[in-house]
Design a protein around this motif. Structure first.
Motif, PDB file in Angstrom:
ATOM      1  N   LYS A  84       1.640  -9.179  -5.788  1.00 55.05           N
ATOM      2  CA  LYS A  84       1.122  -8.836  -7.114  1.00 55.05           C
ATOM      3  C   LYS A  84      -0.094  -9.693  -7.409  1.00 55.05           C
ATOM      4  N   GLY A  85      -0.920  -9.182  -8.265  1.00 58.18           N
ATOM      5  CA  GLY A  85      -2.030  -9.993  -8.724  1.00 58.18           C
ATOM      6  C   GLY A  85      -3.217 -10.018  -7.802  1.00 58.18           C
ATOM      7  N   GLY A  86      -3.505 -11.185  -7.235  1.00 60.03           N
ATOM      8  CA  GLY A  86      -4.764 -11.461  -6.597  1.00 60.03           C
ATOM      9  C   GLY A  86      -5.104 -10.788  -5.282  1.00 60.03           C
ATOM     10  N   VAL A  87      -4.183 -10.112  -4.631  1.00 60.68           N
ATOM     11  CA  VAL A  87      -4.502  -9.490  -3.352  1.00 60.68           C
ATOM     12  C   VAL A  87      -5.155  -8.142  -3.619  1.00 60.68           C
ATOM     13  N   PRO A  88      -6.443  -8.022  -3.292  1.00 59.09           N
ATOM     14  CA  PRO A  88      -7.184  -6.818  -3.699  1.00 59.09           C
ATOM     15  C   PRO A  88      -6.708  -5.524  -3.057  1.00 59.09           C
ATOM     16  N   PHE A  89      -6.152  -5.581  -1.859  1.00 61.03           N
ATOM     17  CA  PHE A  89      -5.778  -4.337  -1.199  1.00 61.03           C
ATOM     18  C   PHE A  89      -4.336  -3.913  -1.443  1.00 61.03           C
ATOM     19  N   SER A  90      -3.567  -4.675  -2.195  1.00 62.39           N
ATOM     20  CA  SER A  90      -2.146  -4.368  -2.352  1.00 62.39           C
ATOM     21  C   SER A  90      -1.898  -3.008  -3.010  1.00 62.39           C
ATOM     22  N   LYS A  91      -2.659  -2.659  -4.024  1.00 60.66           N
ATOM     23  CA  LYS A  91      -2.442  -1.369  -4.707  1.00 60.66           C
ATOM     24  C   LYS A  91      -2.817  -0.194  -3.806  1.00 60.66           C
ATOM     25  N   VAL A  92      -3.863  -0.366  -3.010  1.00 59.28           N
ATOM     26  CA  VAL A  92      -4.256   0.679  -2.067  1.00 59.28           C
ATOM     27  C   VAL A  92      -3.174   0.831  -1.005  1.00 59.28           C
ATOM     28  N   PHE A  93      -2.631  -0.286  -0.550  1.00 55.66           N
ATOM     29  CA  PHE A  93      -1.541  -0.292   0.428  1.00 55.66           C
ATOM     30  C   PHE A  93      -0.339   0.450  -0.147  1.00 55.66           C
ATOM     31  N   TRP A  94       0.037   0.118  -1.383  1.00 57.08           N
ATOM     32  CA  TRP A  94       1.165   0.796  -2.028  1.00 57.08           C
ATOM     33  C   TRP A  94       0.915   2.293  -2.132  1.00 57.08           C
ATOM     34  N   PHE A  95      -0.294   2.651  -2.546  1.00 56.47           N
ATOM     35  CA  PHE A  95      -0.621   4.063  -2.715  1.00 56.47           C
ATOM     36  C   PHE A  95      -0.465   4.832  -1.404  1.00 56.47           C
ATOM     37  N   HIS A  96      -1.058   4.344  -0.337  1.00 57.89           N
ATOM     38  CA  HIS A  96      -0.985   5.058   0.937  1.00 57.89           C
ATOM     39  C   HIS A  96       0.438   5.102   1.480  1.00 57.89           C
ATOM     40  N   ARG A  97       1.181   4.029   1.290  1.00 56.03           N
ATOM     41  CA  ARG A  97       2.584   4.028   1.710  1.00 56.03           C
ATOM     42  C   ARG A  97       3.365   5.089   0.933  1.00 56.03           C
ATOM     43  N   CYS A  98       3.189   5.095  -0.357  1.00 58.71           N
ATOM     44  CA  CYS A  98       3.925   6.027  -1.210  1.00 58.71           C
ATOM     45  C   CYS A  98       3.542   7.470  -0.901  1.00 58.71           C
ATOM     46  N   LEU A  99       2.271   7.727  -0.705  1.00 59.78           N
ATOM     47  CA  LEU A  99       1.798   9.068  -0.364  1.00 59.78           C
ATOM     48  C   LEU A  99       2.441   9.547   0.936  1.00 59.78           C
ATOM     49  N   CYS A 100       2.477   8.686   1.945  1.00 55.03           N
ATOM     50  CA  CYS A 100       3.115   9.042   3.217  1.00 55.03           C
ATOM     51  C   CYS A 100       4.605   9.320   3.031  1.00 55.03           C
ATOM     52  N   HIS A 123       6.233   3.772  -6.235  1.00 54.18           N
ATOM     53  CA  HIS A 123       5.620   4.488  -7.356  1.00 54.18           C
ATOM     54  C   HIS A 123       5.860   3.725  -8.657  1.00 54.18           C
ATOM     55  N   LYS A 124       7.050   3.177  -8.802  1.00 49.67           N
ATOM     56  CA  LYS A 124       7.374   2.400  -9.999  1.00 49.67           C
ATOM     57  C   LYS A 124       6.474   1.167 -10.105  1.00 49.67           C
ATOM     58  N   GLU A 125       6.214   0.497  -8.990  1.00 54.07           N
ATOM     59  CA  GLU A 125       5.325  -0.673  -9.002  1.00 54.07           C
ATOM     60  C   GLU A 125       3.921  -0.286  -9.463  1.00 54.07           C
ATOM     61  N   LEU A 126       3.424   0.854  -8.963  1.00 51.82           N
ATOM     62  CA  LEU A 126       2.090   1.308  -9.374  1.00 51.82           C
ATOM     63  C   LEU A 126       2.085   1.726 -10.840  1.00 51.82           C
ATOM     64  N   THR A 127       3.157   2.349 -11.296  1.00 43.47           N
ATOM     65  CA  THR A 127       3.263   2.741 -12.701  1.00 43.47           C
ATOM     66  C   THR A 127       3.279   1.504 -13.596  1.00 43.47           C
ATOM     67  N   ASN A 128       3.978   0.474 -13.149  1.00 44.94           N
ATOM     68  CA  ASN A 128       3.999  -0.783 -13.915  1.00 44.94           C
ATOM     69  C   ASN A 128       2.607  -1.409 -13.973  1.00 44.94           C
ATOM     70  N   ALA A 129       1.879  -1.339 -12.866  1.00 43.22           N
ATOM     71  CA  ALA A 129       0.506  -1.858 -12.857  1.00 43.22           C
ATOM     72  C   ALA A 129      -0.363  -1.064 -13.828  1.00 43.22           C
ATOM     73  N   LEU A 130      -0.126   0.233 -13.917  1.00 41.25           N
ATOM     74  CA  LEU A 130      -0.857   1.090 -14.854  1.00 41.25           C
ATOM     75  C   LEU A 130      -0.523   0.705 -16.297  1.00 41.25           C
ATOM     76  N   LYS A 131       0.752   0.461 -16.560  1.00 43.01           N
ATOM     77  CA  LYS A 131       1.168   0.045 -17.901  1.00 43.01           C
ATOM     78  C   LYS A 131       0.570  -1.305 -18.284  1.00 43.01           C
ATOM     79  N   ASN A 132       0.339  -2.147 -17.271  1.00 40.26           N
ATOM     80  CA  ASN A 132      -0.285  -3.445 -17.507  1.00 40.26           C
ATOM     81  C   ASN A 132      -1.803  -3.358 -17.525  1.00 40.26           C
ATOM     82  N   LYS A 133      -2.298  -2.131 -17.620  1.00 38.12           N
ATOM     83  CA  LYS A 133      -3.730  -1.835 -17.777  1.00 38.12           C
ATOM     84  C   LYS A 133      -4.584  -2.246 -16.572  1.00 38.12           C
TER      85      LYS A 133
END
Length: 173
Positions: A84-100, A123-133
């Motif tokens: 969470k937080g400072g790793v710039p590619f983590s959300k992209v990693f989550w997205f591609h994993r979830c899509l697959c 998906h829940k982790e990404l939704t939480n990130a969205l809720k955290n703006k």
């Protein structure tokens, strides 16, 4: 050593995406050879995470969803879901994993529950990130919402609207 290995993996992903390698999801070419460098990437740590990241992104972009889903399931890597937080590619990693995972759950009926459960967690982790703006995830979450609806076999018009909304959101950036 880890930084050099990580850069070679990213560079080979770029070469694969540009068509400079005869392979799509296998990393063998000018920058690295996955089979020869496999000793470095089978361990835990930065090289392992980078390998999973580039392999998952390649699987997603080249339509090899089942390979990406198996990387997400078989490798486990629960500690990397907690990035969470400072790793710039983590959300992209989550997205591609979830899509697959969602795409594989739609086609693999025997392990549908397993793929769907893991996809829901991500998906829940990404939704939480969205809720955290987090400004970097709205288009990811939007597309995953459409994939989730398609998996649930919602009304065709509803799913189509969700995909159109995702396309519009992605075009905005």
């Amino acid at each position: 050593k880890d930084q050099g290995s990580s850069l070679r993996m990213h560079w080979q992903l770029c070469l694969n995406l540009m068509g400079s390698s005869s392979n799509t999801v296998e990393f063998s070419g000018k920058a690295m050879n996955e089979k020869e460098d496999v000793i470095d990437v089978t361990l835990t740590g930065p090289s392992h995470v980078t390998f999973l990241y580039v392999k998952t992104v390649a699987s997603s972009l080249f339509g090899r969803y089942e390979l990406g889903a198996h990387l997400a399931i078989e490798k486990g890597d629960l500690e990397y879901l907690k990035i969470k937080g400072g790793v710039p590619f983590s959300k992209v990693f989550w997205f591609h994993r979830c899509l697959c995972l969602y795409a594989t759950a739609r086609t693999n009926k025997t392990k549908k529950k397993q793929f769907k459960a893991q996809a829901k967690r991500i998906h829940k982790e990404l939704t939480n990130a969205l809720k955290n703006k987090n400004p970097n995830v709205p288009h990811h979450a939007s597309l995953l919402n459409a994939e989730k609806a398609a998996l649930a076999q919602k009304k065709n018009q509803d799913v189509k609207k969700l995909y159109n909304d995702a396309i519009t959101m992605s075009a905005r950036g």
